[in-house]
Design a protein around this motif. Structure first.
Motif, PDB file in Angstrom:
ATOM      1  N   CYS A  90       0.782  -1.228   0.000  1.00  0.00           N
ATOM      2  CA  CYS A  90       0.000   0.000   0.000  1.00  0.00           C
ATOM      3  C   CYS A  90       0.830   1.303   0.000  1.00  0.00           C
ATOM      4  CB  CYS A  90      -0.939  -0.027   1.203  1.00  0.00           C
ATOM      5  SG  CYS A  90      -2.386   1.004   1.004  1.00  0.00           S
ATOM      6  N   PRO A  91       1.790   1.443  -0.922  1.00  0.00           N
ATOM      7  CA  PRO A  91       2.556   2.700  -0.942  1.00  0.00           C
ATOM      8  C   PRO A  91       1.762   3.813  -1.622  1.00  0.00           C
ATOM      9  CG  PRO A  91       3.254   1.341  -2.764  1.00  0.00           C
ATOM     10  CD  PRO A  91       2.238   0.534  -1.969  1.00  0.00           C
ATOM     11  N   GLY A  92       2.057   5.036  -1.260  1.00  0.00           N
ATOM     12  CA  GLY A  92       1.583   6.173  -2.031  1.00  0.00           C
ATOM     13  C   GLY A  92       2.538   6.352  -3.196  1.00  0.00           C
ATOM     14  N   LEU A  93       2.028   6.672  -4.385  1.00  0.00           N
ATOM     15  CA  LEU A  93       2.880   6.828  -5.555  1.00  0.00           C
ATOM     16  C   LEU A  93       2.743   8.241  -6.105  1.00  0.00           C
ATOM     17  CD1 LEU A  93       2.111   3.471  -7.393  1.00  0.00           C
ATOM     18  CD2 LEU A  93       4.065   4.002  -5.924  1.00  0.00           C
ATOM     19  N   GLU A  94       3.862   8.851  -6.439  1.00  0.00           N
ATOM     20  CA  GLU A  94       3.884  10.177  -7.057  1.00  0.00           C
ATOM     21  C   GLU A  94       4.630  10.057  -8.384  1.00  0.00           C
ATOM     22  OE1 GLU A  94       6.334  14.126  -6.189  1.00  0.00           O
ATOM     23  OE2 GLU A  94       4.997  13.544  -4.548  1.00  0.00           O
ATOM     24  N   SER A 135       1.187  13.220 -11.310  1.00  0.00           N
ATOM     25  CA  SER A 135       0.003  12.509 -10.863  1.00  0.00           C
ATOM     26  C   SER A 135       0.323  11.834  -9.542  1.00  0.00           C
ATOM     27  CB  SER A 135      -0.402  11.464 -11.907  1.00  0.00           C
ATOM     28  OG  SER A 135      -1.509  10.719 -11.456  1.00  0.00           O
ATOM     29  N   GLY A 136      -0.645  11.802  -8.656  1.00  0.00           N
ATOM     30  CA  GLY A 136      -0.446  11.161  -7.365  1.00  0.00           C
ATOM     31  C   GLY A 136      -1.463  10.074  -7.136  1.00  0.00           C
ATOM     32  N   GLN A 137      -1.067   9.085  -6.380  1.00  0.00           N
ATOM     33  CA  GLN A 137      -1.955   7.981  -6.037  1.00  0.00           C
ATOM     34  C   GLN A 137      -1.755   7.671  -4.563  1.00  0.00           C
ATOM     35  OE1 GLN A 137      -1.277   4.494  -8.426  1.00  0.00           O
ATOM     36  NE2 GLN A 137      -2.194   3.153  -6.919  1.00  0.00           N
ATOM     37  N   GLU A 138      -2.733   7.999  -3.767  1.00  0.00           N
ATOM     38  CA  GLU A 138      -2.696   7.672  -2.344  1.00  0.00           C
ATOM     39  C   GLU A 138      -3.523   6.420  -2.128  1.00  0.00           C
ATOM     40  OE1 GLU A 138      -1.036   9.035   0.251  1.00  0.00           O
ATOM     41  OE2 GLU A 138      -0.058  10.320  -1.227  1.00  0.00           O
ATOM     42  N   GLU A 165      12.577  14.228 -25.235  1.00  0.00           N
ATOM     43  CA  GLU A 165      13.099  13.200 -24.344  1.00  0.00           C
ATOM     44  C   GLU A 165      12.606  13.546 -22.942  1.00  0.00           C
ATOM     45  OE1 GLU A 165      17.047  11.335 -25.001  1.00  0.00           O
ATOM     46  OE2 GLU A 165      17.491  12.339 -23.093  1.00  0.00           O
ATOM     47  N   TYR A 166      11.875  12.635 -22.324  1.00  0.00           N
ATOM     48  CA  TYR A 166      11.207  12.900 -21.059  1.00  0.00           C
ATOM     49  C   TYR A 166      11.768  11.991 -19.967  1.00  0.00           C
ATOM     50  CZ  TYR A 166       7.994  15.099 -24.324  1.00  0.00           C
ATOM     51  OH  TYR A 166       7.459  15.868 -25.321  1.00  0.00           O
ATOM     52  N   ASN A 167      12.263  12.595 -18.904  1.00  0.00           N
ATOM     53  CA  ASN A 167      12.763  11.853 -17.749  1.00  0.00           C
ATOM     54  C   ASN A 167      11.603  11.612 -16.798  1.00  0.00           C
ATOM     55  OD1 ASN A 167      15.621  11.734 -18.368  1.00  0.00           O
ATOM     56  ND2 ASN A 167      15.573  13.955 -18.129  1.00  0.00           N
ATOM     57  N   VAL A 168      11.144  10.387 -16.756  1.00  0.00           N
ATOM     58  CA  VAL A 168       9.977  10.017 -15.962  1.00  0.00           C
ATOM     59  C   VAL A 168      10.447   9.386 -14.655  1.00  0.00           C
ATOM     60  CG1 VAL A 168       7.890   8.599 -15.904  1.00  0.00           C
ATOM     61  CG2 VAL A 168       8.636   9.663 -18.052  1.00  0.00           C
ATOM     62  N   LYS A 169       9.833   9.805 -13.549  1.00  0.00           N
ATOM     63  CA  LYS A 169      10.175   9.259 -12.231  1.00  0.00           C
ATOM     64  C   LYS A 169       8.905   8.925 -11.472  1.00  0.00           C
ATOM     65  CE  LYS A 169      14.405  11.882 -11.875  1.00  0.00           C
ATOM     66  NZ  LYS A 169      15.090  13.003 -11.280  1.00  0.00           N
ATOM     67  N   VAL A 170       9.002   7.906 -10.663  1.00  0.00           N
ATOM     68  CA  VAL A 170       7.928   7.566  -9.740  1.00  0.00           C
ATOM     69  C   VAL A 170       8.567   7.409  -8.363  1.00  0.00           C
ATOM     70  CG1 VAL A 170       8.036   5.080 -10.247  1.00  0.00           C
ATOM     71  CG2 VAL A 170       5.975   6.043  -9.216  1.00  0.00           C
ATOM     72  N   ARG A 171       7.935   8.044  -7.381  1.00  0.00           N
ATOM     73  CA  ARG A 171       8.414   7.981  -5.995  1.00  0.00           C
ATOM     74  C   ARG A 171       7.368   7.258  -5.170  1.00  0.00           C
ATOM     75  NH1 ARG A 171       8.298  10.756  -1.001  1.00  0.00           N
ATOM     76  NH2 ARG A 171       6.651  12.161  -1.661  1.00  0.00           N
ATOM     77  N   GLY A 172       7.814   6.273  -4.415  1.00  0.00           N
ATOM     78  CA  GLY A 172       6.931   5.546  -3.514  1.00  0.00           C
ATOM     79  C   GLY A 172       7.182   5.992  -2.092  1.00  0.00           C
ATOM     80  N   SER A 173       6.111   6.213  -1.354  1.00  0.00           N
ATOM     81  CA  SER A 173       6.273   6.668   0.029  1.00  0.00           C
ATOM     82  C   SER A 173       5.201   6.054   0.919  1.00  0.00           C
ATOM     83  CB  SER A 173       6.204   8.192   0.100  1.00  0.00           C
ATOM     84  OG  SER A 173       4.931   8.631  -0.312  1.00  0.00           O
ATOM     85  N   ALA A 214       3.704   7.098   4.950  1.00  0.00           N
ATOM     86  CA  ALA A 214       3.772   7.947   6.144  1.00  0.00           C
ATOM     87  C   ALA A 214       4.809   9.060   5.968  1.00  0.00           C
ATOM     88  CB  ALA A 214       4.072   7.113   7.386  1.00  0.00           C
ATOM     89  N   GLY A 215       4.872   9.630   4.757  1.00  0.00           N
ATOM     90  CA  GLY A 215       5.770  10.747   4.489  1.00  0.00           C
ATOM     91  C   GLY A 215       7.221  10.365   4.285  1.00  0.00           C
ATOM     92  N   LYS A 216       7.529   9.087   4.315  1.00  0.00           N
ATOM     93  CA  LYS A 216       8.908   8.618   4.166  1.00  0.00           C
ATOM     94  C   LYS A 216       9.082   7.979   2.794  1.00  0.00           C
ATOM     95  CE  LYS A 216      12.349   5.886   6.578  1.00  0.00           C
ATOM     96  NZ  LYS A 216      12.605   5.046   7.752  1.00  0.00           N
ATOM     97  N   THR A 217      10.117   8.400   2.060  1.00  0.00           N
ATOM     98  CA  THR A 217      10.380   7.843   0.737  1.00  0.00           C
ATOM     99  C   THR A 217      10.872   6.411   0.866  1.00  0.00           C
ATOM    100  OG1 THR A 217      10.882   9.996  -0.223  1.00  0.00           O
ATOM    101  CG2 THR A 217      11.775   8.073  -1.358  1.00  0.00           C
TER     102      THR A 217
END
Length: 127
Positions: free
Chosen positions: A52-56, A65-68, A95-103, A105-108
């Motif tokens: 259940c991570p949050g994804l940004e 886009s965000g997904q909580e 050329e697009y640099n795409v990133k997704v961050r998983g977090s 409780a506010g922690k990456t």
């Protein structure tokens, strides 16, 4: 048209105590604008951290886009989703640099990325 995968870079930005890795891929690998690109994120490692991570998502063209996730507390019996997808439309070449961050409780937990190359359209426009 054949479907190809591009495995790009995955950056481990989590602390050593979090055994989690992320692999971000996209398709199509070769594209002409306008195009919809599908991104597929595969997670592996510690089940509790994957749960259940949050994804940004940052699509590299200024769009984000965000997904909580609203999930029940973790237990060893719960099903853990290890595959997440997103889709984004690119209207122009570049050329697009795409990133997704998983977090959580506010922690990456992780950051993964890929580079999408979209060639300028070849004159075919669908209205």
């Amino acid at each position: 048209m054949s479907r190809l995968w591009l495995t790009a870079y995955a950056l481990a930005c989590a602390s050593d105590s979090l055994a989690l890795s992320a692999d971000l891929r996209h398709r199509p690998m070769v594209a002409f604008a306008p195009v919809n690109v599908v991104f597929i994120l595969h997670l592996s490692g510690d089940r509790e951290q994957m749960y259940c991570p949050g994804l940004e998502w940052d699509f590299g063209d200024g769009s984000k886009s965000g997904q909580e996730s609203d999930c029940e507390p973790y237990s060893p019996e719960v099903e853990v989703q290890t595959r997440h997808t997103a889709q984004h439309a690119y209207g122009g070449g570049g050329e697009y640099n795409v990133k997704v961050r998983g977090s959580k409780a506010g922690k990456t937990l992780f950051v993964a990325g890929t580079v999408v190359t979209v060639h300028s359209g070849i004159g075919c426009q669908h209205e």
